[in-house]
Design an enzyme around this catalytic site. Structure first.
Site, PDB file in Angstrom:
ATOM      1  N   ALA A 135       3.169   2.161   9.958  1.00  0.00           N
ATOM      2  CA  ALA A 135       2.679   1.085   9.091  1.00  0.00           C
ATOM      3  C   ALA A 135       2.517  -0.207   9.886  1.00  0.00           C
ATOM      4  O   ALA A 135       1.513  -0.914   9.740  1.00  0.00           O
ATOM      5  CB  ALA A 135       3.616   0.874   7.911  1.00  0.00           C
ATOM      6  N   TYR A 166      -0.870  -2.443  10.261  1.00  0.00           N
ATOM      7  CA  TYR A 166      -0.964  -3.852   9.872  1.00  0.00           C
ATOM      8  C   TYR A 166      -1.409  -4.720  11.048  1.00  0.00           C
ATOM      9  O   TYR A 166      -2.242  -5.611  10.885  1.00  0.00           O
ATOM     10  CB  TYR A 166       0.367  -4.347   9.303  1.00  0.00           C
ATOM     11  CG  TYR A 166       0.813  -3.599   8.065  1.00  0.00           C
ATOM     12  CD1 TYR A 166      -0.096  -3.190   7.095  1.00  0.00           C
ATOM     13  CD2 TYR A 166       2.148  -3.279   7.869  1.00  0.00           C
ATOM     14  CE1 TYR A 166       0.305  -2.506   5.965  1.00  0.00           C
ATOM     15  CE2 TYR A 166       2.557  -2.601   6.739  1.00  0.00           C
ATOM     16  CZ  TYR A 166       1.641  -2.210   5.786  1.00  0.00           C
ATOM     17  OH  TYR A 166       2.049  -1.529   4.664  1.00  0.00           O
ATOM     18  N   GLY A 203      -7.259   7.768   8.481  1.00  0.00           N
ATOM     19  CA  GLY A 203      -7.856   6.441   8.464  1.00  0.00           C
ATOM     20  C   GLY A 203      -8.001   5.851   7.075  1.00  0.00           C
ATOM     21  O   GLY A 203      -8.564   4.768   6.914  1.00  0.00           O
ATOM     22  N   GLY A 228      -3.134  10.179   8.063  1.00  0.00           N
ATOM     23  CA  GLY A 228      -3.678  10.382   9.396  1.00  0.00           C
ATOM     24  C   GLY A 228      -5.188  10.488   9.438  1.00  0.00           C
ATOM     25  O   GLY A 228      -5.743  10.924  10.454  1.00  0.00           O
ATOM     26  N   ASN A 236       9.341   1.715  10.258  1.00  0.00           N
ATOM     27  CA  ASN A 236       8.061   2.307   9.879  1.00  0.00           C
ATOM     28  C   ASN A 236       6.982   1.894  10.889  1.00  0.00           C
ATOM     29  O   ASN A 236       6.114   1.071  10.608  1.00  0.00           O
ATOM     30  CB  ASN A 236       7.678   1.904   8.449  1.00  0.00           C
ATOM     31  CG  ASN A 236       6.557   2.748   7.894  1.00  0.00           C
ATOM     32  OD1 ASN A 236       5.823   3.403   8.633  1.00  0.00           O
ATOM     33  ND2 ASN A 236       6.408   2.726   6.586  1.00  0.00           N
ATOM     34  N   ILE A 286       0.851  -1.185   0.000  1.00  0.00           N
ATOM     35  CA  ILE A 286       0.000   0.000   0.000  1.00  0.00           C
ATOM     36  C   ILE A 286       0.883   1.230   0.000  1.00  0.00           C
ATOM     37  O   ILE A 286       1.972   1.229   0.581  1.00  0.00           O
ATOM     38  CB  ILE A 286      -0.957   0.017   1.226  1.00  0.00           C
ATOM     39  CG1 ILE A 286      -1.908   1.222   1.159  1.00  0.00           C
ATOM     40  CG2 ILE A 286      -0.181  -0.036   2.525  1.00  0.00           C
ATOM     41  CD1 ILE A 286      -3.001   1.195   2.207  1.00  0.00           C
ATOM     42  N   LYS A 318      -3.201  -3.716  13.586  1.00  0.00           N
ATOM     43  CA  LYS A 318      -4.587  -3.356  13.886  1.00  0.00           C
ATOM     44  C   LYS A 318      -5.572  -4.128  13.019  1.00  0.00           C
ATOM     45  O   LYS A 318      -6.642  -4.523  13.492  1.00  0.00           O
ATOM     46  CB  LYS A 318      -4.778  -1.852  13.689  1.00  0.00           C
ATOM     47  CG  LYS A 318      -6.145  -1.345  14.064  1.00  0.00           C
ATOM     48  CD  LYS A 318      -6.208   0.166  13.942  1.00  0.00           C
ATOM     49  CE  LYS A 318      -7.553   0.693  14.396  1.00  0.00           C
ATOM     50  NZ  LYS A 318      -7.613   2.156  14.302  1.00  0.00           N
TER      51      LYS A 318
END
Length: 174
Positions: free
Chosen positions: A135, A139, A102, A100, A132, A91, A141
């Site tokens: 990121a 991932y 969503g 920031g 990172n 992505i 989450k």
């Protein structure tokens, strides 16, 4: 595929100038695993032509704002293995005003939904720079799990850096 904020669609030739501008942003590319390189419009055109010939094993999606239809990012499912039902995810939210909000999470969830529910894939993997942290948090989450550490696996910014492999199974998604 859409939600209230964004929708996904296959990339189009008309998206190439936007994608190319993101590829030319050294700071943005610095967050990703690949090396920075200058990419001309003709190279991008040939890259797109190659994609069109390899659609059976690759899905390249534009992330568009629902309100304006503006392309703010891309998500990819690459190297689809139809026997083992797996692919590699990536992505890029290239439009900094979209950060920031969503959008990356929504795009990731929609891409996974497409992978598992439409394409019948069962495992999606990725690699992310260990530095990172934003990121990695995203991932985790959405359900990706860390599968190890690739020490000094990528040359970025004049030094070798660690990379974290992660994956999610269709059964991990609730």
């Amino acid at each position: 595929m859409s939600n209230d904020m964004i929708f996904l669609r296959e990339i189009e030739r008309g998206d190439l100038p936007t994608i190319n501008a993101w590829r030319a942003d050294k700071a943005l590319v610095g967050l990703l695993g690949g090396a920075f390189r200058y990419v001309g419009a003709e190279v991008d055109s040939k890259w797109f032509d190659t994609y069109l010939c390899s659609r059976a094993g690759n899905v390249r999606l534009a992330v568009c704002l629902a309100s304006t239809k503006e392309v703010v990012g891309v998500t990819y499912l690459l190297g689809i293995d139809w026997v083992n039902r797996c692919a590699e995810f990536s992505i890029q939210i290239g439009s900094q005003p979209a950060w920031g909000r969503g959008i990356g999470e929504a795009a990731t969830r929609l891409t996974l939904e497409h992978a598992f529910d439409d394409l019948n894939l069962r495992r999606i993997s990725l690699t992310v720079l260990a530095s990172n942290t934003r990121a990695i948090a995203l991932y985790e989450k959405v359900g990706f799990r860390t599968e190890g550490l690739l020490r000094e696996a990528v040359f970025k910014g004049g030094k070798y850096v660690d990379v974290i492999p992660m994956a999610i199974l269709a059964t991990d998604v609730s």
